[in-house]
Design a protein around this motif. Structure first.
Motif, PDB file in Angstrom:
ATOM      1  N   GLU A  54     -54.895  17.620  18.351  1.00 35.91           N
ATOM      2  CA  GLU A  54     -55.871  18.131  19.323  1.00 35.91           C
ATOM      3  C   GLU A  54     -55.307  18.284  20.739  1.00 35.91           C
ATOM      4  O   GLU A  54     -55.962  17.948  21.715  1.00 35.91           O
ATOM      5  N   GLY A  55     -54.067  18.738  20.847  1.00 36.43           N
ATOM      6  CA  GLY A  55     -53.475  18.986  22.154  1.00 36.43           C
ATOM      7  C   GLY A  55     -52.806  17.782  22.803  1.00 36.43           C
ATOM      8  O   GLY A  55     -52.310  17.880  23.921  1.00 36.43           O
ATOM      9  N   LEU A  56     -52.775  16.652  22.129  1.00 36.61           N
ATOM     10  CA  LEU A  56     -52.096  15.480  22.682  1.00 36.61           C
ATOM     11  C   LEU A  56     -50.588  15.686  22.558  1.00 36.61           C
ATOM     12  O   LEU A  56     -50.107  16.328  21.630  1.00 36.61           O
ATOM     13  N   PHE A  57     -49.841  15.122  23.507  1.00 35.49           N
ATOM     14  CA  PHE A  57     -48.390  15.290  23.475  1.00 35.49           C
ATOM     15  C   PHE A  57     -47.719  14.125  24.177  1.00 35.49           C
ATOM     16  O   PHE A  57     -48.344  13.358  24.913  1.00 35.49           O
ATOM     17  N   LEU A  58     -46.427  14.011  23.943  1.00 34.18           N
ATOM     18  CA  LEU A  58     -45.571  13.014  24.584  1.00 34.18           C
ATOM     19  C   LEU A  58     -44.255  13.706  24.902  1.00 34.18           C
ATOM     20  O   LEU A  58     -43.642  14.308  24.021  1.00 34.18           O
ATOM     21  N   GLU A  59     -43.838  13.633  26.159  1.00 35.54           N
ATOM     22  CA  GLU A  59     -42.538  14.160  26.575  1.00 35.54           C
ATOM     23  C   GLU A  59     -41.736  13.002  27.153  1.00 35.54           C
ATOM     24  O   GLU A  59     -42.169  12.370  28.124  1.00 35.54           O
ATOM     25  N   ILE A  60     -40.603  12.716  26.541  1.00 39.84           N
ATOM     26  CA  ILE A  60     -39.756  11.606  26.980  1.00 39.84           C
ATOM     27  C   ILE A  60     -38.519  12.186  27.660  1.00 39.84           C
ATOM     28  O   ILE A  60     -37.858  13.068  27.113  1.00 39.84           O
ATOM     29  N   SER A  61     -38.221  11.660  28.840  1.00 38.86           N
ATOM     30  CA  SER A  61     -36.995  12.042  29.535  1.00 38.86           C
ATOM     31  C   SER A  61     -36.318  10.768  30.041  1.00 38.86           C
ATOM     32  O   SER A  61     -36.972   9.744  30.247  1.00 38.86           O
ATOM     33  N   LYS A  62     -35.009  10.850  30.224  1.00 45.96           N
ATOM     34  CA  LYS A  62     -34.274   9.714  30.767  1.00 45.96           C
ATOM     35  C   LYS A  62     -34.596   9.584  32.249  1.00 45.96           C
ATOM     36  O   LYS A  62     -34.721  10.582  32.953  1.00 45.96           O
ATOM     37  N   ASP A  63     -34.733   8.345  32.700  1.00 43.89           N
ATOM     38  CA  ASP A  63     -34.940   8.075  34.130  1.00 43.89           C
ATOM     39  C   ASP A  63     -33.575   7.721  34.704  1.00 43.89           C
ATOM     40  O   ASP A  63     -33.197   6.552  34.771  1.00 43.89           O
ATOM     41  N   THR A  92     -36.511  -1.549  24.513  1.00 43.40           N
ATOM     42  CA  THR A  92     -36.495  -2.911  24.001  1.00 43.40           C
ATOM     43  C   THR A  92     -35.981  -2.844  22.564  1.00 43.40           C
ATOM     44  O   THR A  92     -35.787  -1.755  22.030  1.00 43.40           O
ATOM     45  N   ALA A  93     -35.804  -3.971  21.948  1.00 37.56           N
ATOM     46  CA  ALA A  93     -35.357  -3.989  20.553  1.00 37.56           C
ATOM     47  C   ALA A  93     -36.385  -3.341  19.625  1.00 37.56           C
ATOM     48  O   ALA A  93     -36.038  -2.839  18.567  1.00 37.56           O
ATOM     49  N   GLU A  94     -37.658  -3.331  20.035  1.00 33.39           N
ATOM     50  CA  GLU A  94     -38.728  -2.780  19.204  1.00 33.39           C
ATOM     51  C   GLU A  94     -39.036  -1.320  19.490  1.00 33.39           C
ATOM     52  O   GLU A  94     -39.692  -0.658  18.704  1.00 33.39           O
ATOM     53  N   GLY A  95     -38.633  -0.799  20.668  1.00 29.42           N
ATOM     54  CA  GLY A  95     -38.959   0.575  21.034  1.00 29.42           C
ATOM     55  C   GLY A  95     -38.878   0.763  22.536  1.00 29.42           C
ATOM     56  O   GLY A  95     -37.942   0.299  23.174  1.00 29.42           O
ATOM     57  N   ILE A  96     -39.889   1.405  23.112  1.00 27.03           N
ATOM     58  CA  ILE A  96     -39.965   1.598  24.560  1.00 27.03           C
ATOM     59  C   ILE A  96     -41.268   0.973  25.045  1.00 27.03           C
ATOM     60  O   ILE A  96     -42.352   1.370  24.612  1.00 27.03           O
ATOM     61  N   SER A  97     -41.155   0.002  25.931  1.00 29.88           N
ATOM     62  CA  SER A  97     -42.357  -0.629  26.491  1.00 29.88           C
ATOM     63  C   SER A  97     -42.740   0.094  27.777  1.00 29.88           C
ATOM     64  O   SER A  97     -41.875   0.556  28.525  1.00 29.88           O
ATOM     65  N   PHE A  98     -44.048   0.201  28.014  1.00 29.05           N
ATOM     66  CA  PHE A  98     -44.553   0.857  29.217  1.00 29.05           C
ATOM     67  C   PHE A  98     -45.970   0.377  29.497  1.00 29.05           C
ATOM     68  O   PHE A  98     -46.625  -0.208  28.633  1.00 29.05           O
ATOM     69  N   ARG A 100     -49.782   1.580  31.194  1.00 31.80           N
ATOM     70  CA  ARG A 100     -50.651   2.653  31.655  1.00 31.80           C
ATOM     71  C   ARG A 100     -52.043   2.064  31.878  1.00 31.80           C
ATOM     72  O   ARG A 100     -52.228   0.855  31.760  1.00 31.80           O
ATOM     73  N   GLY A 101     -53.003   2.884  32.206  1.00 34.37           N
ATOM     74  CA  GLY A 101     -54.338   2.415  32.564  1.00 34.37           C
ATOM     75  C   GLY A 101     -55.002   1.512  31.540  1.00 34.37           C
ATOM     76  O   GLY A 101     -55.804   0.643  31.900  1.00 34.37           O
ATOM     77  N   ASP A 102     -54.688   1.692  30.273  1.00 40.50           N
ATOM     78  CA  ASP A 102     -55.296   0.851  29.233  1.00 40.50           C
ATOM     79  C   ASP A 102     -54.412  -0.335  28.846  1.00 40.50           C
ATOM     80  O   ASP A 102     -54.592  -0.937  27.800  1.00 40.50           O
ATOM     81  N   GLY A 103     -53.441  -0.687  29.702  1.00 37.25           N
ATOM     82  CA  GLY A 103     -52.654  -1.900  29.507  1.00 37.25           C
ATOM     83  C   GLY A 103     -51.224  -1.665  29.080  1.00 37.25           C
ATOM     84  O   GLY A 103     -50.722  -0.547  29.046  1.00 37.25           O
ATOM     85  N   SER A 104     -50.569  -2.750  28.727  1.00 35.89           N
ATOM     86  CA  SER A 104     -49.180  -2.744  28.288  1.00 35.89           C
ATOM     87  C   SER A 104     -49.110  -2.153  26.881  1.00 35.89           C
ATOM     88  O   SER A 104     -49.902  -2.509  26.003  1.00 35.89           O
ATOM     89  N   GLN A 105     -48.150  -1.247  26.673  1.00 35.97           N
ATOM     90  CA  GLN A 105     -48.025  -0.544  25.392  1.00 35.97           C
ATOM     91  C   GLN A 105     -46.581  -0.605  24.906  1.00 35.97           C
ATOM     92  O   GLN A 105     -45.658  -0.831  25.689  1.00 35.97           O
ATOM     93  N   LEU A 106     -46.404  -0.372  23.607  1.00 37.26           N
ATOM     94  CA  LEU A 106     -45.077  -0.290  23.008  1.00 37.26           C
ATOM     95  C   LEU A 106     -45.012   0.955  22.144  1.00 37.26           C
ATOM     96  O   LEU A 106     -45.819   1.132  21.228  1.00 37.26           O
ATOM     97  N   LEU A 107     -44.079   1.827  22.451  1.00 36.86           N
ATOM     98  CA  LEU A 107     -43.829   3.031  21.678  1.00 36.86           C
ATOM     99  C   LEU A 107     -42.757   2.688  20.658  1.00 36.86           C
ATOM    100  O   LEU A 107     -41.681   2.214  21.025  1.00 36.86           O
ATOM    101  N   ARG A 108     -43.052   2.893  19.374  1.00 36.29           N
ATOM    102  CA  ARG A 108     -42.103   2.513  18.329  1.00 36.29           C
ATOM    103  C   ARG A 108     -41.989   3.623  17.284  1.00 36.29           C
ATOM    104  O   ARG A 108     -42.882   4.447  17.148  1.00 36.29           O
ATOM    105  N   ALA A 109     -40.888   3.617  16.573  1.00 34.99           N
ATOM    106  CA  ALA A 109     -40.651   4.619  15.535  1.00 34.99           C
ATOM    107  C   ALA A 109     -41.555   4.358  14.342  1.00 34.99           C
ATOM    108  O   ALA A 109     -41.873   3.209  14.022  1.00 34.99           O
ATOM    109  N   VAL A 128     -45.174   5.966  17.477  1.00 29.61           N
ATOM    110  CA  VAL A 128     -46.527   5.430  17.411  1.00 29.61           C
ATOM    111  C   VAL A 128     -46.739   4.448  18.558  1.00 29.61           C
ATOM    112  O   VAL A 128     -45.899   3.577  18.796  1.00 29.61           O
ATOM    113  N   VAL A 129     -47.873   4.605  19.256  1.00 30.16           N
ATOM    114  CA  VAL A 129     -48.265   3.641  20.271  1.00 30.16           C
ATOM    115  C   VAL A 129     -49.165   2.604  19.626  1.00 30.16           C
ATOM    116  O   VAL A 129     -48.969   1.403  19.782  1.00 30.16           O
TER     117      VAL A 129
END
Length: 138
Positions: A54-63, A92-98, A100-109, A128-129
């Protein structure tokens, strides 16, 4: 998921073949640096655009300003007007931690099944978040 696992195995094999003149006194620091390097080598492969439903997306770039293992995650993670933004992430060892407004999240494969969404069920290369929020590549 398979691609991420293969990349991790390849990285481990390559790192095992390198020569090192590390002494025992600084071995733990070297092991930590190697582990961190392997972690962000896997997550570096996630750089690019991922598509949700439904139009949701994720764009990852190196900082590049923050250094290796740091990312900028630009995402539309919900249908409400305020559910879009760019967030700083760290490997992190599990994925990418970040955060946002709804709290601490972990992006994982994961795969389509791990997203919990029937529209992505057949996909194999996903991030998957949480259940109900996932992004895949074809």
């Amino acid at each position: 998921m398979k691609k991420a696992l293969l990349a991790l195995i390849a990285t481990m094999l390559i790192s095992g073949c390198s020569n090192s003149n590390t002494t025992a006194s600084n071995a733990p620091a070297s092991d930590t640096a190697t582990e961190q390097n392997q972690t962000h080598q896997v997550t570096d492969q996630w750089v690019g655009r991922w598509t949700g439903v439904e139009g949701l997306f994720l764009e990852i770039s190196k900082d590049d300003f923050a250094g290796p293992g740091h990312y900028l995650l630009h995402m539309r993670y919900g249908l409400d007007a305020d559910q879009i933004g760019t967030f700083e992430g760290q490997a992190t060892a599990e994925g990418i931690s970040f955060n946002r407004g709804d709290g601490s999240q972990l992006l994982r494969a994961g795969d389509g099944e791990a997203t919990g969404m029937k529209w992505l069920l057949e996909k194999e290369d996903c991030l998957v978040v949480k259940t109900g929020e996932g992004y895949c590549r074809d």
